[in-house]
Structure formats: structure tokens, C-alpha cells
Motif scaffolding. Structure first.
Motif, PDB file in Angstrom:
ATOM      1  N   GLU A   1       0.824  -1.205   0.000  1.00  0.00           N
ATOM      2  CA  GLU A   1       0.000   0.000   0.000  1.00  0.00           C
ATOM      3  C   GLU A   1       0.862   1.260   0.000  1.00  0.00           C
ATOM      4  O   GLU A   1       0.526   2.245  -0.657  1.00  0.00           O
ATOM      5  N   GLU A   2       1.976   1.225   0.753  1.00  0.00           N
ATOM      6  CA  GLU A   2       2.881   2.376   0.805  1.00  0.00           C
ATOM      7  C   GLU A   2       3.463   2.660  -0.572  1.00  0.00           C
ATOM      8  O   GLU A   2       3.439   3.797  -1.048  1.00  0.00           O
TER       9      GLU A   2
ATOM     10  N   THR B   1       2.434   1.641  -3.483  1.00  0.00           N
ATOM     11  CA  THR B   1       1.378   2.011  -4.430  1.00  0.00           C
ATOM     12  C   THR B   1       1.029   3.491  -4.286  1.00  0.00           C
ATOM     13  O   THR B   1       0.909   4.206  -5.288  1.00  0.00           O
ATOM     14  N   LYS B   2       0.896   3.956  -3.052  1.00  0.00           N
ATOM     15  CA  LYS B   2       0.566   5.370  -2.814  1.00  0.00           C
ATOM     16  C   LYS B   2       1.616   6.282  -3.440  1.00  0.00           C
ATOM     17  O   LYS B   2       1.281   7.228  -4.158  1.00  0.00           O
ATOM     18  N   TYR B   3       2.878   5.994  -3.189  1.00  0.00           N
ATOM     19  CA  TYR B   3       3.940   6.837  -3.720  1.00  0.00           C
ATOM     20  C   TYR B   3       4.001   6.775  -5.249  1.00  0.00           C
ATOM     21  O   TYR B   3       4.173   7.796  -5.909  1.00  0.00           O
TER      22      TYR B   3
ATOM     23  N   GLN C   1       0.883   8.566  -6.968  1.00  0.00           N
ATOM     24  CA  GLN C   1       0.547   9.944  -6.636  1.00  0.00           C
ATOM     25  C   GLN C   1       1.711  10.908  -6.780  1.00  0.00           C
ATOM     26  O   GLN C   1       1.517  12.109  -6.783  1.00  0.00           O
TER      27      GLN C   1
ATOM     28  N   GLN D   1      -2.680   1.705 -12.767  1.00  0.00           N
ATOM     29  CA  GLN D   1      -2.991   0.568 -11.895  1.00  0.00           C
ATOM     30  C   GLN D   1      -2.426  -0.718 -12.490  1.00  0.00           C
ATOM     31  O   GLN D   1      -1.888  -1.563 -11.761  1.00  0.00           O
TER      32      GLN D   1
END
Length: 160
Positions: A112-113, A115-117, A120, A127
Motif C-alpha cells: 500500500e505504501e 502504491t501510494k507513492y 501519486q 494501476q
């Protein structure tokens, strides 16, 4: 002698390029989907920016069909490798970048970390690109990304 060495080097480069290309030629017709080109280029130890990759694709794509033919890809990619364009980021810089993201100094990142970076910040990933990357980078047992292992994978012997 120089000509023979140059020919031998080009032959080795051609073998590497063909092997990387064929790994994504699912129909065995010397054609790959344009969306696979970034992965192929990265697998050959080249790390272009998104803009450079876009320009590269424009050189090799067949009339905006969404497909790349080996005959067009091979000479362009050969020049890229022989000219050492799109060099990899040095190992110490990669480590620093991952350590900035790993605020708790755990030695790994959660999916999740990352993916966020990646979705964004900077050159944003899609995706589909993220899913492909997470599949390749995530430790299957612990379900996290051990970035020192990732760096070892990214550091490729670029002596061509």
C-alpha cells in the motif's frame, strides 16, 4: 580487428534484445504489445524517463497500431544499448530513495505504501503497471517489498 570486435559485440547485443523481446511475444509472431516495451527496455538495463520511453515507442511502433515488430525494435534498441543511453540509477541513489520512503527504517515497504507513492508522486504509474510491479517485487512469503533485494535485482551488469 576493431571491426570484428564491433560485430561480435553487436551480435551479443542482438541476442540479448531478441531474448527479452521474445519473452513478451506471446503469439510467436515477432510482435509485442506496445504496453510491454517499457518492461522490455527495463529488463535490458535501460531506465528511460516516461518522456524518453514515449519518444522511443514513437520510433518503433507500427503506424499507431499498438504493436511493435522485432524488425523495427531491434536496430533502435541496439543503438540505445551501444550508446549506453538511459543508464540505470546508481545503487546508492536507489537505496537513499527507498530509505526516504521507509520512514520507520523497517527495511521493507508495504504494498500500500509503495502504491501510494508510485501512483501519486512523480511520473505516475497506472494501476496495471502497479499490479505488474507489485507482482514482481513483493516477497511472496512475507507479502512486503524488501527494497535491498529489489535494488540487487535492478543493478544489472551493463557491460555490453
Amino acid at each position: 580487428l576493431i571491426f570484428l570486435l564491433s560485430e561480435a559485440m553487436a551480435s551479443d547485443v542482438h541476442k540479448k534484445i531478441k531474448a527479452a523481446f521474445k519473452a513478451f511475444d506471446y503469439e510467436a509472431n515477432n510482435t509485442v504489445d506496445v504496453r510491454e516495451i517499457g518492461t522490455i527496455v527495463f529488463s535490458l538495463g535501460c531506465f528511460p524517463s516516461q518522456a524518453d520511453l514515449h519518444d522511443f515507442i514513437a520510433q518503433v511502433e507500427e503506424d499507431h497500431t499498438g504493436f511493435i515488430h522485432l524488425e523495427k525494435f531491434l536496430p533502435v534498441m541496439t543503438n540505445v544499448l551501444l550508446e549506453k543511453r538511459f543508464p540505470p540509477i546508481p545503487e546508492d541513489k536507489l537505496l537513499q530513495a527507498f530509505e526516504v520512503l521507509d520512514k520507520e527504517k523497517k527495511g521493507y515497504l508495504e504494498q500500500e505504501e509503495l502504491t501510494k507513492y508510485m501512483m501519486q508522486e512523480g511520473e505516475v504509474f497506472t494501476q496495471e503497471e502497479m499490479d505488474e510491479m507489485l507482482t514482481a517485487l513483493t516477497d511472496q512469503k512475507d507479502n512486503v517489498i524488501y527494497y535491498k533485494d529489489v535494488i540487487d535485482e535492478l543493478i544489472i551488469d551493463n557491460d555490453i
